[in-house]
Design an enzyme around this catalytic site. Structure first.
Site, PDB file in Angstrom:
ATOM      1  N   LEU A 145      47.981  30.513  44.861  1.00  0.00           N
ATOM      2  CA  LEU A 145      46.954  29.623  46.071  1.00  0.00           C
ATOM      3  C   LEU A 145      47.951  28.856  46.560  1.00  0.00           C
ATOM      4  O   LEU A 145      48.724  28.292  46.006  1.00  0.00           O
ATOM      5  CB  LEU A 145      45.950  29.191  45.179  1.00  0.00           C
ATOM      6  N   GLU A 150      51.145  21.245  51.464  1.00  0.00           N
ATOM      7  CA  GLU A 150      52.241  21.391  52.473  1.00  0.00           C
ATOM      8  C   GLU A 150      53.046  20.298  52.190  1.00  0.00           C
ATOM      9  O   GLU A 150      52.827  19.306  51.813  1.00  0.00           O
ATOM     10  CB  GLU A 150      51.461  21.485  53.843  1.00  0.00           C
ATOM     11  N   GLU A 184      39.429  24.042  38.331  1.00  0.00           N
ATOM     12  CA  GLU A 184      41.150  23.943  38.328  1.00  0.00           C
ATOM     13  C   GLU A 184      41.469  22.632  37.306  1.00  0.00           C
ATOM     14  O   GLU A 184      42.124  23.021  36.454  1.00  0.00           O
ATOM     15  CB  GLU A 184      41.681  23.569  39.634  1.00  0.00           C
ATOM     16  N   GLN A 198      56.649   3.546   8.063  1.00  0.00           N
ATOM     17  CA  GLN A 198      55.410   3.287   8.862  1.00  0.00           C
ATOM     18  C   GLN A 198      55.336   3.397  10.331  1.00  0.00           C
ATOM     19  O   GLN A 198      54.447   3.950  10.867  1.00  0.00           O
ATOM     20  CB  GLN A 198      54.789   1.689   8.500  1.00  0.00           C
ATOM     21  N   GLN A 240      61.242  10.487  20.705  1.00  0.00           N
ATOM     22  CA  GLN A 240      61.782   9.452  19.958  1.00  0.00           C
ATOM     23  C   GLN A 240      61.846   9.678  18.411  1.00  0.00           C
ATOM     24  O   GLN A 240      62.991   9.173  17.820  1.00  0.00           O
ATOM     25  CB  GLN A 240      60.732   8.184  20.175  1.00  0.00           C
ATOM     26  N   GLY A 261      68.315  11.476  18.600  1.00  0.00           N
ATOM     27  CA  GLY A 261      69.383  11.969  19.475  1.00  0.00           C
ATOM     28  C   GLY A 261      69.530  13.623  19.594  1.00  0.00           C
ATOM     29  O   GLY A 261      69.469  13.980  20.514  1.00  0.00           O
ATOM     30  N   GLU A 281      46.335   8.990  40.090  1.00  0.00           N
ATOM     31  CA  GLU A 281      45.704   7.993  40.751  1.00  0.00           C
ATOM     32  C   GLU A 281      44.416   8.560  41.486  1.00  0.00           C
ATOM     33  O   GLU A 281      43.380   7.780  41.498  1.00  0.00           O
ATOM     34  CB  GLU A 281      46.779   7.503  41.728  1.00  0.00           C
TER      35      GLU A 281
END
Length: 387
Positions: A123, A127, A242, A279, A342, A346, A373
């Site tokens: 779809l 733009e 959607e 914990q 986390q 590493g 938003e």
């Protein structure tokens, strides 16, 4: 109120999950590194029945509902969110849209090859200067005899560089603004100029995203989807579904983050004991589990109401609930992925562990199909209007 899935839905989830774990999980990291969609995969997805999940069997589909489609994308996204993204763009944004708004001739012509995996769908709405403000698109479609001539550029189109059949929105009466938009069924290979450019992304690598340019591209008049200048209706009719099915992508990421984090927390030893004994790690695991369960309930409810709204009921409620579902699920997925990285420390920051991929993939769900938003604005406006 029944929280138990039907046996049909359970079997579908199990089938898709088994396929993804056996055939895709071993190559998922490679798909991400290469940013390449496996060519053989499309036909296999068709055999599973997930390319036309909501399309009736008479057109080559599986005849399921939006809950089934959400569940399929959830199981695919657990292993490879990129594949889920391309699958959703094909099955929902293209196929379901075409089925709901197309005439019988269009359905018979386009849906069977799409559902069988012979063609790839997409779809094209967004733009370069029309994202959240979708109705401000600038692509034009001028009527010339039995054709419409399309000119303009589309941006961030999932499957855009590999799609054979696209639903494209353009302005047929630019002077009337949103009321002058028309949707078209566009095939690659029509007369005129069409070019595409692959867009390199930080996440969902393996799901091709493209910038598409049309110049004097001739689309037959019979390929108008619905009616001329009725594109805004076509556009808005699909947004709730959607948003609903995209929750499946977030759910899969959430579940995978929890699975990998629990596993690593039991295996990784520091200070003489597995880190799962600490914990602060336990708190993160508990939060992930809570997010998974809350997101699943919200997403599944939205999927059920979406199906009801298609049958003529619950239309107003699904508008704000779909926005709420994808808002919550998307933000929960990003937080869970951050916590998963986390927990892995590493190692989680390296490309050898899938949690970094989940983090990069999760962020898109806060952006695509309306940003977080915009989703908040939709919910607030609905609440205020109801009051």
């Amino acid at each position: 109120m029944d929280f138990e899935l039907s046996e049909q839905h359970k079997m579908l989830a199990s089938m898709v999950r088994d396929f993804m774990e056996k055939e895709i999980e071993p190559i998922a990291l490679q798909i991400d590194r290469d940013d390449r969609f496996p060519e053989w995969l499309w036909r296999r997805l068709a055999e599973l029945g997930v390319l036309g999940t909501t399309i009736p069997e008479k057109y080559g589909g599986s005849g399921f509902d939006y809950l089934a489609e959400t569940i399929c994308l959830e199981q695919i996204s657990r292993i490879c969110p990129a594949i889920a993204l391309s699958c959703g763009a094909h099955s929902n944004l293209c196929c379901d849209n075409l089925y709901r708004n197309g005439n019988e001739e269009q359905r018979k012509k386009y849906l069977p090859p799409l559902c069988k995996g012979e063609k790839i769908g997409a779809l094209a709405l967004t733009e370069p200067n029309a994202g959240s403000d979708a109705v401000s698109i600038q692509m034009t479609a001028k009527r010339e005899g039995d054709y419409y001539v399309l000119s303009g550029t589309k941006m961030f189109i999932t499957n855009g560089t590999i799609a054979d059949t696209l639903i494209v929105y353009a302005k047929t009466a630019p002077e009337t603004g949103p009321k002058g938009i028309t949707a078209f069924i566009v095939e690659k290979g029509f007369s005129g100029s069409f070019t595409s450019r692959h867009i390199d992304k930080m996440g969902h690598r393996g799901s091709p995203t493209g910038e598409l340019s049309f110049e004097d591209y001739q689309v037959p008049r019979q390929n108008t989807l619905s009616e001329e200048n009725q594109g805004i209706r076509v556009m808005m009719s699909g947004l709730d579904t959607e948003r609903t099915i995209i929750c499946g992508l977030a759910l899969g990421i959430l579940e995978r983050c929890l699975e990998l984090s629990v596993k690593y927390s039991k295996e990784r030893v520091q200070f003489g004991q597995p880190i799962g004994k600490f914990q602060l790690i336990q708190g993160k695991l508990a939060d992930m589990y809570t997010a998974v369960e809350a997101s699943r309930l919200l997403a599944y409810k939205a999927a059920v109401l979406a199906a009801q709204s298609e049958r003529g009921g619950r239309g107003t409620e699904i508008h704000k609930l779909a926005a709420a579902a994808v808002l919550f699920c998307a933000e929960a997925a990003t937080k869970a992925a951050l916590d998963a990285v986390q927990i892995h420390g590493g190692y989680g920051y390296t490309l050898d562990y899938p949690v970094n991929q989940l983090l990069r993939d999760a962020k898109l769900i806060e952006i695509g199909a309306g940003t977080s938003e915009i989703r908040r604005l939709i919910i607030a406006e609905a609440l205020l209007e109801e009051a």
